[in-house]
Design an enzyme around this catalytic site. Structure first.
Site, PDB file in Angstrom:
ATOM      1  N   TYR A 101       0.855  -1.191   0.000  1.00 36.31           N
ATOM      2  CA  TYR A 101       0.000   0.000   0.000  1.00 36.31           C
ATOM      3  C   TYR A 101       0.888   1.236   0.000  1.00 36.31           C
ATOM      4  O   TYR A 101       1.868   1.308   0.749  1.00 36.31           O
ATOM      5  CB  TYR A 101      -0.900   0.018   1.242  1.00 36.31           C
ATOM      6  CG  TYR A 101      -1.703   1.291   1.353  1.00 36.31           C
ATOM      7  CD1 TYR A 101      -2.945   1.400   0.741  1.00 36.31           C
ATOM      8  CD2 TYR A 101      -1.201   2.396   2.038  1.00 36.31           C
ATOM      9  CE1 TYR A 101      -3.673   2.579   0.806  1.00 36.31           C
ATOM     10  CE2 TYR A 101      -1.919   3.584   2.110  1.00 36.31           C
ATOM     11  CZ  TYR A 101      -3.154   3.661   1.492  1.00 36.31           C
ATOM     12  OH  TYR A 101      -3.873   4.833   1.552  1.00 36.31           O
ATOM     13  N   GLU A 189      -2.986   7.647  -4.419  1.00 30.14           N
ATOM     14  CA  GLU A 189      -2.895   6.343  -3.753  1.00 30.14           C
ATOM     15  C   GLU A 189      -2.647   5.231  -4.765  1.00 30.14           C
ATOM     16  O   GLU A 189      -3.239   5.232  -5.842  1.00 30.14           O
ATOM     17  CB  GLU A 189      -4.209   6.075  -3.015  1.00 30.14           C
ATOM     18  CG  GLU A 189      -4.228   4.779  -2.234  1.00 30.14           C
ATOM     19  CD  GLU A 189      -5.613   4.501  -1.649  1.00 30.14           C
ATOM     20  OE1 GLU A 189      -5.845   4.867  -0.493  1.00 30.14           O
ATOM     21  OE2 GLU A 189      -6.449   3.924  -2.353  1.00 30.14           O
TER      22      GLU A 189
END
Ligand code: GDP
Ligand code: MN
Length: 380
Positions: A101, A189
């Site tokens: 992530y 992201e």
């Protein structure tokens, strides 16, 4: 403004962040064509402005062209997380060794950008952030100094990234930071950033949220706005000239001013209720706008009570009361409406409401208490 995954990936590519080969499709035929070009093994990804598509069946891995067509048929024209799917991204299938992530977001607490990374990337990252927050590494970025090399090494060490990937990892984060700064983003992201079985780093998913207030500086990016992809109620809100965001509760809110709207939602929550929406009607709320807003709120079947909270500064409460009354007479709903009017000409305004079915309240707390109670009574 949220960008679609495929739009974010266009930006990533421009900045040299590696993404899988892929193209956007609007029909099953196009999906077939692209799948053939990509060699048959593809991932069909619903382009909707919502996360969690994987868990909602909006990301399907096809092993053959037939399967690709089949999945496209199951996704195109359907809804994923309540949003209509008009486009799918057809990406070449990648075999994954590890999901990371990675994001840069505005951090309210430090009032600075924050870099976040975790070796527990993928579809369960929200779960990780609740149950094991320490598994997500966070480093505040000084906006004047920018990202520092030592921060990149620090993050790489803390997510146990194999040294072989440090160079590429640093390049990707640096480029991600450039996207964030150049585009005036509030979030960039990559989840997941994967290590492929060929030992490459690849951004498999991409999410960018732009700051609406800075959009005027990016005319090319505002072209990305895809009106059809936004929730219908929010499109309607823009049409009638109010800021509207749908929430999950059952108490509709109609408020003048964004801050007051948030305070209204806060007190509802504090008293055990849940707001059905955020609605800022703005200054000088006329009866047409009140009526349009009430209709918008009532289009949500979950709404069991409405709380109107108006502070009259320049806006005069008697004018607002007239607006509410005429809107109310026009709509004739059975849903109880609690009204709190305070400020210029409030006594006059409340007097006007007497004799109607509207429920006047003297304070915000009292109004919220009544609304929470009425909405709760319906449930039980
Ligand atoms: P999200 O659920 O909306 O965040 O959609 P993602 O694009 O992140 O996809 C969800 C999950 O699908 C990812 O976490 C991966 O595990 C999986 N996935 C997506 N693309 C591929 C791919 O090319 N190969 C494999 N094996 N899995 C993929
Ligand atoms: Mn994702």
């Amino acid at each position: 403004m949220k960008l679609q995954e495929y739009q974010s990936k266009i930006l990533f590519t421009m900045y040299g962040i590696p993404v899988p080969n892929g193209r956007i499709a609007e029909s099953i035929n196009e999906v077939k064509q692209i799948s053939e070009e990509l060699g048959g093994r593809v991932v069909i990804k619903a382009q909707v402005l919502s996360g969690g598509r994987g868990k909602a069946g909006g990301v399907r891995i096809a092993k053959t062209i037939d399967e690709a067509e089949e999945y496209a048929g199951q996704i195109l024209g359907k809804e994923i997380n309540g949003l209509p799917v008009r486009k799918v991204l057809v990406d070449e299938m990648v075999s994954i060794n590890k999901e990371i992530y990675l994001s840069i977001a505005n951090d309210r607490i430090s009032q600075k950008p924050v870099l976040m990374a975790s070796s527990f990337g993928g579809m369960d990252i929200e779960e990780v952030s609740h149950s094991n927050p320490e598994k997500i590494v966070k480093r505040v970025i000084d906006p004047l100094l920018g990202l520092r090399d030592y921060q990149l090494r620090d993050v790489a060490i803390n997510i146990d990234l194999d040294r072989a990937y440090w160079q590429d990892f640093s390049t990707i984060i640096n480029q991600l930071w450039k996207v964030y700064v150049d585009c005036d983003a509030s979030l960039v992201e990559i989840n997941p950033l994967v290590i492929t079985s060929e030992k490459r780093l690849l951004a498999l998913d991409a999410k960018i949220v732009l700051d609406d207030n800075a959009l005027f500086r990016h005319p090319n990016l505002s072209d990305f706005r895809d009106i059809n992809a936004e929730p219908p109620t929010e499109i309607q809100g823009r049409k009638i000239g109010v800021s509207f965001i749908k929430m999950d509760g059952n108490i509709g809110c109609l408020v003048n001013g964004a801050g007051l709207a948030m305070a209204t939602m806060d007190i509802i929550k504090e008293l055990g209720g849940e707001a059905a929406n955020f609605l800022d009607i703005g200054g000088g709320a006329n009866s047409k706008k009140v009526e349009d807003s009430l209709r918008l709120i009532l289009s949500d079947e979950k709404v069991k009570a409405i709380l109107i909270n108006v502070f009259g500064g320049i806006t005069r409460c008697d004018e607002v009361a007239k607006g509410i009354l005429s809107a109310f007479n026009e709509i004739k709903t059975k849903i109880p409406i609690v009204v709190r009017l305070v400020g210029t000409n409030d006594e006059e305004g409340l007097r006007l409401l007497q004799g109607s079915d509207l429920i006047p309240a003297k304070s915000l707390r009292e109004a919220a208490e009544i609304a929470v109670r009425l909405a709760g009574e319906v449930i039980s």
